[in-house]
Design a protein around this motif. Structure first.
Motif, PDB file in Angstrom:
ATOM      1  N   THR A 152      99.753-100.062  -9.206  1.00 60.13           N
ATOM      2  CA  THR A 152      99.396 -99.283  -7.939  1.00 60.13           C
ATOM      3  C   THR A 152      98.281 -98.014  -8.321  1.00 60.13           C
ATOM      4  OG1 THR A 152      99.894 -98.146  -5.969  1.00 60.13           O
ATOM      5  CG2 THR A 152     101.061 -97.495  -7.764  1.00 60.13           C
ATOM      6  N   ARG A 153      98.330 -97.554  -9.494  1.00 59.17           N
ATOM      7  CA  ARG A 153      97.335 -96.689  -9.983  1.00 59.17           C
ATOM      8  C   ARG A 153      96.266 -97.349 -10.918  1.00 59.17           C
ATOM      9  NH1 ARG A 153     100.453 -91.227 -11.664  1.00 59.17           N
ATOM     10  NH2 ARG A 153      98.284 -90.598 -11.367  1.00 59.17           N
ATOM     11  N   GLN A 154      96.162 -98.524 -10.990  1.00 59.86           N
ATOM     12  CA  GLN A 154      95.234 -99.292 -11.939  1.00 59.86           C
ATOM     13  C   GLN A 154      94.184 -99.962 -11.078  1.00 59.86           C
ATOM     14  OE1 GLN A 154      96.651 -99.216 -15.943  1.00 59.86           O
ATOM     15  NE2 GLN A 154      95.835-101.295 -16.324  1.00 59.86           N
ATOM     16  N   PRO A 155      92.997 -99.590 -10.944  1.00 60.25           N
ATOM     17  CA  PRO A 155      92.260-100.119  -9.937  1.00 60.25           C
ATOM     18  C   PRO A 155      91.938-101.469 -10.405  1.00 60.25           C
ATOM     19  CG  PRO A 155      91.354 -97.993 -10.478  1.00 60.25           C
ATOM     20  CD  PRO A 155      92.529 -98.076 -11.463  1.00 60.25           C
ATOM     21  N   SER A 156      91.643-101.953 -11.593  1.00 59.30           N
ATOM     22  CA  SER A 156      91.591-103.281 -11.829  1.00 59.30           C
ATOM     23  C   SER A 156      92.563-104.428 -11.618  1.00 59.30           C
ATOM     24  CB  SER A 156      91.283-103.483 -13.401  1.00 59.30           C
ATOM     25  OG  SER A 156      92.323-103.251 -13.866  1.00 59.30           O
ATOM     26  N   LYS A 157      93.695-103.839 -11.324  1.00 56.58           N
ATOM     27  CA  LYS A 157      94.752-104.579 -10.738  1.00 56.58           C
ATOM     28  C   LYS A 157      95.286-105.611 -11.757  1.00 56.58           C
ATOM     29  CE  LYS A 157      95.285-102.196  -7.069  1.00 56.58           C
ATOM     30  NZ  LYS A 157      96.232-101.056  -7.136  1.00 56.58           N
ATOM     31  N   GLU A 158      94.744-105.329 -13.086  1.00 58.61           N
ATOM     32  CA  GLU A 158      95.189-106.102 -14.142  1.00 58.61           C
ATOM     33  C   GLU A 158      95.754-105.328 -15.298  1.00 58.61           C
ATOM     34  OE1 GLU A 158      92.202-108.711 -15.951  1.00 58.61           O
ATOM     35  OE2 GLU A 158      91.757-109.426 -13.963  1.00 58.61           O
ATOM     36  N   PHE A 159      96.839-105.790 -16.210  1.00 56.85           N
ATOM     37  CA  PHE A 159      97.355-105.278 -17.275  1.00 56.85           C
ATOM     38  C   PHE A 159      96.349-105.011 -18.492  1.00 56.85           C
ATOM     39  CE2 PHE A 159     101.406-106.650 -15.318  1.00 56.85           C
ATOM     40  CZ  PHE A 159     102.158-105.351 -15.177  1.00 56.85           C
ATOM     41  N   ALA A 160      96.291-104.186 -19.214  1.00 53.77           N
ATOM     42  CA  ALA A 160      95.572-104.353 -20.538  1.00 53.77           C
ATOM     43  C   ALA A 160      96.668-105.006 -21.394  1.00 53.77           C
ATOM     44  CB  ALA A 160      95.410-102.851 -21.128  1.00 53.77           C
ATOM     45  N   THR A 161      95.901-105.534 -22.666  1.00 51.05           N
ATOM     46  CA  THR A 161      96.881-106.344 -23.173  1.00 51.05           C
ATOM     47  C   THR A 161      96.850-105.524 -24.544  1.00 51.05           C
ATOM     48  OG1 THR A 161      95.144-107.655 -24.369  1.00 51.05           O
ATOM     49  CG2 THR A 161      96.081-108.426 -22.069  1.00 51.05           C
ATOM     50  N   THR A 162      97.984-105.974 -25.502  1.00 49.63           N
ATOM     51  CA  THR A 162      98.119-105.425 -26.517  1.00 49.63           C
ATOM     52  C   THR A 162      97.010-105.863 -27.527  1.00 49.63           C
ATOM     53  OG1 THR A 162      99.910-106.893 -27.447  1.00 49.63           O
ATOM     54  CG2 THR A 162     100.708-105.224 -26.516  1.00 49.63           C
ATOM     55  N   ASP A 163      96.461-107.101 -27.248  1.00 46.73           N
ATOM     56  CA  ASP A 163      95.362-107.520 -28.363  1.00 46.73           C
ATOM     57  C   ASP A 163      94.128-106.675 -27.914  1.00 46.73           C
ATOM     58  OD1 ASP A 163      94.179-109.690 -29.989  1.00 46.73           O
ATOM     59  OD2 ASP A 163      93.073-110.104 -28.126  1.00 46.73           O
ATOM     60  N   GLN A 164      93.991-106.443 -26.689  1.00 49.09           N
ATOM     61  CA  GLN A 164      92.728-105.602 -26.360  1.00 49.09           C
ATOM     62  C   GLN A 164      92.908-104.268 -26.820  1.00 49.09           C
ATOM     63  OE1 GLN A 164      92.889-105.632 -21.935  1.00 49.09           O
ATOM     64  NE2 GLN A 164      91.894-107.523 -21.995  1.00 49.09           N
ATOM     65  N   LEU A 165      93.984-103.635 -27.090  1.00 51.22           N
ATOM     66  CA  LEU A 165      94.046-102.378 -27.802  1.00 51.22           C
ATOM     67  C   LEU A 165      94.022-102.384 -29.218  1.00 51.22           C
ATOM     68  CD1 LEU A 165      97.199-100.916 -25.694  1.00 51.22           C
ATOM     69  CD2 LEU A 165      94.887 -99.990 -25.685  1.00 51.22           C
ATOM     70  N   GLY A 166      94.474-103.427 -29.860  1.00 44.77           N
ATOM     71  CA  GLY A 166      94.438-103.880 -31.104  1.00 44.77           C
ATOM     72  C   GLY A 166      92.793-103.953 -31.409  1.00 44.77           C
TER      73      GLY A 166
ATOM     74  N   GLY B  26      91.787 -99.656 -16.981  1.00 49.74           N
ATOM     75  CA  GLY B  26      91.240-100.419 -15.765  1.00 49.74           C
ATOM     76  C   GLY B  26      90.676 -99.497 -14.672  1.00 49.74           C
ATOM     77  N   GLY B  27      90.209 -98.490 -15.166  1.00 53.47           N
ATOM     78  CA  GLY B  27      89.631 -97.448 -14.243  1.00 53.47           C
ATOM     79  C   GLY B  27      90.436 -96.558 -13.688  1.00 53.47           C
ATOM     80  N   TRP B  28      91.753 -96.453 -14.115  1.00 54.84           N
ATOM     81  CA  TRP B  28      92.756 -95.365 -13.532  1.00 54.84           C
ATOM     82  C   TRP B  28      92.075 -94.010 -13.639  1.00 54.84           C
ATOM     83  CZ3 TRP B  28      98.376 -95.184 -15.725  1.00 54.84           C
ATOM     84  CH2 TRP B  28      99.082 -94.058 -15.222  1.00 54.84           C
ATOM     85  N   THR B  29      91.642 -93.519 -14.844  1.00 57.16           N
ATOM     86  CA  THR B  29      91.205 -92.280 -14.851  1.00 57.16           C
ATOM     87  C   THR B  29      89.688 -91.957 -14.320  1.00 57.16           C
ATOM     88  OG1 THR B  29      90.395 -92.453 -17.287  1.00 57.16           O
ATOM     89  CG2 THR B  29      92.782 -91.765 -16.870  1.00 57.16           C
ATOM     90  N   ALA B  30      89.179 -92.977 -13.656  1.00 57.19           N
ATOM     91  CA  ALA B  30      87.897 -92.890 -13.172  1.00 57.19           C
ATOM     92  C   ALA B  30      88.043 -92.337 -11.794  1.00 57.19           C
ATOM     93  CB  ALA B  30      87.025 -94.180 -13.151  1.00 57.19           C
ATOM     94  N   VAL B  31      89.122 -92.595 -11.305  1.00 54.10           N
ATOM     95  CA  VAL B  31      89.380 -92.065  -9.801  1.00 54.10           C
ATOM     96  C   VAL B  31      89.402 -90.534  -9.680  1.00 54.10           C
ATOM     97  CG1 VAL B  31      90.770 -92.093  -7.928  1.00 54.10           C
ATOM     98  CG2 VAL B  31      90.705 -94.243  -9.347  1.00 54.10           C
TER      99      VAL B  31
END
Length: 262
Positions: free
Chosen positions: A220-234, A257-262
């Motif tokens: 609900t708070r992540q504007p992209s409405k997609e999870f980040a992945t552990t591979d992306q963080l890696g 996913g844009g959460w802190t852009a709000v």
């Protein structure tokens, strides 16, 4: 355009809380890039050592598992000492508890601050002399969107993650004229095994299908409405270890996913 330069060969990364989730994702990315890796958690099971052996064989690098209870400062420092060398330190270990301030158990507060914040102070203090001796180093602190924003009922977690962001800046300033950088990655909601396990419960609780439960409740708070992945963080952590990131220090990289852009 130049390709992303890998970290210098033969470097060793110590990653706290790395036998699952985000920490394991970063460990796999590092091993795949040719870095030696020290895995860690508090459990010290046969499966933990087997995981290290499996990763070592898969990538042809040295991977070890060292157990340590990071709620204790002396064990956090011992982890680095037992590693023998630490060119890259990823402070990832963390726990969570949710409750209002008046009901928040004092013991839970103490444990979250100890594991999520104080352990990073102890491991960093032990690792910096090694980095200075070798003439190169990276400190990567896994903070959170909650290191930049607050949520109700998460007082200890939010306080610890804000503290991690602040400590990152201090380390960056203290090493600014050396070939050492310190940065914080601030993930939003990441698809880990723990989060995956929450999806069926959320579907049942709100009588929703999987896609709706993820989009309208969990994200609900992540504007992209997609999870980040552990591979992306890696991949993000690996970038911070590259020469392309040599002048990136004392900052936060949001993977939210844009959460802190709000």
């Amino acid at each position: 355009m130049s390709q992303l330069a890998p970290p210098p060969a033969g470097k060793t990364a110590v990653i706290t809380g790395s036998n699952s989730g985000i920490g394991l994702g970063i460990a796999r990315s590092f091993a795949g890039a040719g870095l030696n890796v020290v895995l860690n958690s508090y459990t010290d099971r046969k499966e933990d050592h087997a995981l290290a052996e499996e990763m070592s064989k898969a990538h042809g690098v040295e991977v070890r598992y060292i157990g340590a209870d990071l709620s204790k400062g002396d064990e956090a420092r011992r982890l680095i000492e037992d590693a023998g060398t630490c060119d890259i330190l990823v402070n990832n270990a963390g726990i969570q508890h949710v409750a209002g301030i008046e009901e928040f158990p004092a013991g839970k507060w103490d444990a979250i601050i100890a594991i999520n914040l104080s352990s990073a102070f102890h491991t960093t203090a032990a690792a910096l002399p090694m980095m200075r001796e070798s003439g190169w180093g990276r400190v990567i602190n896994i903070a959170s969107a909650h290191g930049l924003r607050a949520s109700p009922y998460k007082s200890a977690y939010v306080a610890a993650k804000h503290g991690i962001v602040g400590m990152t800046k201090v380390v960056a300033l203290e090493t600014a004229q050396e070939p050492i950088t310190a940065n914080a990655i601030c993930p939003g909601y990441v698809l880990t095994p723990l989060v995956e396990a929450q999806i069926p419960e959320t579907m049942e609780k709100y009588d929703m299908d999987r896609e709706t439960a993820i989009r309208d409740v969990l994200l609900t708070r992540q504007p992209s409405k997609e999870f980040a992945t552990t591979d992306q963080l890696g991949g993000t952590a690996l970038f911070l270890c590259s020469d392309h990131a040599a002048q990136i220090t004392g900052t936060t990289l949001s993977v939210d996913g844009g959460w802190t852009a709000v």
